[in-house]
Design a protein around this motif. Structure first.
Motif, PDB file in Angstrom:
ATOM      1  N   LEU A   1       7.249   1.255   1.321  1.00  0.00           N
ATOM      2  CA  LEU A   1       5.994   0.906   1.993  1.00  0.00           C
ATOM      3  C   LEU A   1       5.413   2.119   2.702  1.00  0.00           C
ATOM      4  CD1 LEU A   1       7.325  -2.388   3.621  1.00  0.00           C
ATOM      5  CD2 LEU A   1       5.939  -2.225   1.555  1.00  0.00           C
ATOM      6  N   VAL A   2       4.104   2.312   2.559  1.00  0.00           N
ATOM      7  CA  VAL A   2       3.417   3.421   3.230  1.00  0.00           C
ATOM      8  C   VAL A   2       2.139   2.898   3.873  1.00  0.00           C
ATOM      9  CG1 VAL A   2       2.334   5.684   2.982  1.00  0.00           C
ATOM     10  CG2 VAL A   2       4.339   5.101   1.590  1.00  0.00           C
ATOM     11  N   GLU A   3       2.063   3.044   5.203  1.00  0.00           N
ATOM     12  CA  GLU A   3       0.879   2.587   5.940  1.00  0.00           C
ATOM     13  C   GLU A   3      -0.154   3.701   6.061  1.00  0.00           C
ATOM     14  OE1 GLU A   3       4.564   0.880   8.130  1.00  0.00           O
ATOM     15  OE2 GLU A   3       3.935   2.780   7.230  1.00  0.00           O
ATOM     16  N   SER A   4      -1.403   3.292   6.240  1.00  0.00           N
ATOM     17  CA  SER A   4      -2.485   4.233   6.503  1.00  0.00           C
ATOM     18  C   SER A   4      -3.607   3.505   7.224  1.00  0.00           C
ATOM     19  CB  SER A   4      -3.010   4.851   5.203  1.00  0.00           C
ATOM     20  OG  SER A   4      -3.534   3.857   4.349  1.00  0.00           O
ATOM     21  N   GLY A   5      -4.549   4.269   7.789  1.00  0.00           N
ATOM     22  CA  GLY A   5      -5.727   3.673   8.395  1.00  0.00           C
ATOM     23  C   GLY A   5      -5.750   3.644   9.908  1.00  0.00           C
TER      24      GLY A   5
ATOM     25  N   ALA B   1       0.557   0.323   1.318  1.00  0.00           N
ATOM     26  CA  ALA B   1       0.775   0.426  -0.119  1.00  0.00           C
ATOM     27  C   ALA B   1       2.250   0.201  -0.421  1.00  0.00           C
ATOM     28  CB  ALA B   1       0.332   1.789  -0.617  1.00  0.00           C
ATOM     29  N   ALA B   2       2.515  -0.695  -1.347  1.00  0.00           N
ATOM     30  CA  ALA B   2       3.888  -1.038  -1.713  1.00  0.00           C
ATOM     31  C   ALA B   2       4.215  -0.543  -3.112  1.00  0.00           C
ATOM     32  CB  ALA B   2       4.079  -2.549  -1.640  1.00  0.00           C
ATOM     33  N   SER B   3       5.441  -0.132  -3.304  1.00  0.00           N
ATOM     34  CA  SER B   3       5.916   0.252  -4.625  1.00  0.00           C
ATOM     35  C   SER B   3       7.348  -0.218  -4.792  1.00  0.00           C
ATOM     36  CB  SER B   3       5.821   1.769  -4.817  1.00  0.00           C
ATOM     37  OG  SER B   3       6.614   2.438  -3.866  1.00  0.00           O
ATOM     38  N   GLY B   4       7.760  -0.358  -6.031  1.00  0.00           N
ATOM     39  CA  GLY B   4       9.090  -0.878  -6.291  1.00  0.00           C
ATOM     40  C   GLY B   4       8.986  -2.057  -7.230  1.00  0.00           C
ATOM     41  N   ARG B   5      10.102  -2.415  -7.820  1.00  0.00           N
ATOM     42  CA  ARG B   5      10.097  -3.393  -8.898  1.00  0.00           C
ATOM     43  C   ARG B   5       9.623  -4.776  -8.455  1.00  0.00           C
ATOM     44  NH1 ARG B   5      15.342  -4.777 -12.334  1.00  0.00           N
ATOM     45  NH2 ARG B   5      16.046  -5.130 -10.230  1.00  0.00           N
ATOM     46  N   THR B   6       9.899  -5.168  -7.230  1.00  0.00           N
ATOM     47  CA  THR B   6       9.559  -6.518  -6.773  1.00  0.00           C
ATOM     48  C   THR B   6       8.426  -6.521  -5.751  1.00  0.00           C
ATOM     49  OG1 THR B   6      11.219  -6.402  -5.028  1.00  0.00           O
ATOM     50  CG2 THR B   6      11.902  -7.325  -7.153  1.00  0.00           C
ATOM     51  N   SER B   7       7.637  -5.479  -5.678  1.00  0.00           N
ATOM     52  CA  SER B   7       6.657  -5.350  -4.604  1.00  0.00           C
ATOM     53  C   SER B   7       5.606  -6.452  -4.618  1.00  0.00           C
ATOM     54  CB  SER B   7       5.981  -3.982  -4.666  1.00  0.00           C
ATOM     55  OG  SER B   7       5.311  -3.817  -5.908  1.00  0.00           O
TER      56      SER B   7
ATOM     57  N   ASP C   1      -3.931  -3.522  22.385  1.00  0.00           N
ATOM     58  CA  ASP C   1      -3.557  -3.478  20.967  1.00  0.00           C
ATOM     59  C   ASP C   1      -2.976  -2.112  20.585  1.00  0.00           C
ATOM     60  OD1 ASP C   1      -6.536  -5.332  20.254  1.00  0.00           O
ATOM     61  OD2 ASP C   1      -4.484  -6.103  20.315  1.00  0.00           O
ATOM     62  N   THR C   2      -2.996  -1.167  21.506  1.00  0.00           N
ATOM     63  CA  THR C   2      -2.455   0.159  21.232  1.00  0.00           C
ATOM     64  C   THR C   2      -0.966   0.078  20.934  1.00  0.00           C
ATOM     65  OG1 THR C   2      -4.114   1.278  22.592  1.00  0.00           O
ATOM     66  CG2 THR C   2      -2.031   2.436  22.226  1.00  0.00           C
ATOM     67  N   ALA C   3      -0.574   0.623  19.779  1.00  0.00           N
ATOM     68  CA  ALA C   3       0.827   0.569  19.337  1.00  0.00           C
ATOM     69  C   ALA C   3       0.951   1.302  18.010  1.00  0.00           C
ATOM     70  CB  ALA C   3       1.278  -0.885  19.164  1.00  0.00           C
ATOM     71  N   VAL C   4       2.182   1.494  17.586  1.00  0.00           N
ATOM     72  CA  VAL C   4       2.462   1.875  16.205  1.00  0.00           C
ATOM     73  C   VAL C   4       2.530   0.590  15.391  1.00  0.00           C
ATOM     74  CG1 VAL C   4       4.122   2.900  14.624  1.00  0.00           C
ATOM     75  CG2 VAL C   4       3.690   3.967  16.849  1.00  0.00           C
ATOM     76  N   TYR C   5       1.758   0.539  14.336  1.00  0.00           N
ATOM     77  CA  TYR C   5       1.729  -0.632  13.463  1.00  0.00           C
ATOM     78  C   TYR C   5       2.562  -0.352  12.223  1.00  0.00           C
ATOM     79  CZ  TYR C   5      -1.750  -2.926  16.332  1.00  0.00           C
ATOM     80  OH  TYR C   5      -2.393  -3.558  17.381  1.00  0.00           O
ATOM     81  N   LEU C   6       3.484  -1.279  11.955  1.00  0.00           N
ATOM     82  CA  LEU C   6       4.407  -1.109  10.837  1.00  0.00           C
ATOM     83  C   LEU C   6       4.263  -2.260   9.859  1.00  0.00           C
ATOM     84  CD1 LEU C   6       6.340  -0.693  13.741  1.00  0.00           C
ATOM     85  CD2 LEU C   6       7.432   0.739  12.038  1.00  0.00           C
ATOM     86  N   CYS C   7       4.342  -1.956   8.585  1.00  0.00           N
ATOM     87  CA  CYS C   7       4.374  -3.037   7.614  1.00  0.00           C
ATOM     88  C   CYS C   7       5.805  -3.261   7.146  1.00  0.00           C
ATOM     89  CB  CYS C   7       3.430  -2.793   6.446  1.00  0.00           C
ATOM     90  SG  CYS C   7       3.854  -1.456   5.335  1.00  0.00           S
ATOM     91  N   ALA C   8       6.065  -4.480   6.726  1.00  0.00           N
ATOM     92  CA  ALA C   8       7.401  -4.879   6.349  1.00  0.00           C
ATOM     93  C   ALA C   8       7.331  -5.824   5.162  1.00  0.00           C
ATOM     94  CB  ALA C   8       8.097  -5.571   7.515  1.00  0.00           C
TER      95      ALA C   8
END
Length: 122
Positions: free
Chosen positions: A4-8, A23-29, A90-97
């Motif tokens: 997973l790679v975040e941007s924006g 953006a997700a990559s991998g066989r089951t993304s 709302d200031t924070a590091v936003y992570l996708c999972a």
């Protein structure tokens, strides 16, 4: 495993908007549930929103409901978080999972991105 790679992320004034991408990559993304969490300095990781693998089911934290919208485009293997009416808190590091089960706890997810910083100035 899904990669997973975040941007924006960036700096925005209160009341402004940002759109985050993951953006997700991998066989089951395209067959995993995907979520956004955020973490501010000195605070625990906080659930923001999750979207099911078909895109039809979502859950959103009360603190952002009505302001943030989660969505995904499986053709592009990308998840989005549209953030409107941003507040300084709302200031924070936003992570996708990625994981399965539409959970709201970090333990539901076994793949994480590196995060993108969102800073909202007052």
């Amino acid at each position: 495993q899904v990669q997973l790679v975040e941007s924006g992320g960036g700096l925005v004034q209160a009341g402004g908007s940002l759109r985050l991408s993951c953006a997700a990559s991998g066989r089951t993304s395209s067959s995993v549930d995907m979520a956004w969490f955020r973490q501010a300095p000195g605070k625990e990781r906080e659930f923001v929103a999750v979207v099911g693998w078909t895109g039809g089911l979502t859950r959103t934290a009360e603190s952002v409901k009505g302001r943030f919208t989660i969505s995904r485009d499986n053709a592009k293997n990308t998840m989005y978080l549209q953030m409107n009416s941003l507040k300084p808190e709302d200031t924070a590091v936003y992570l996708c999972a990625a994981g399965r089960g539409l959970g709201t706890a970090p333990s539901w997810y076994n793949s994480w991105g590196q995060g993108t910083q969102v800073t909202v100035s007052s």
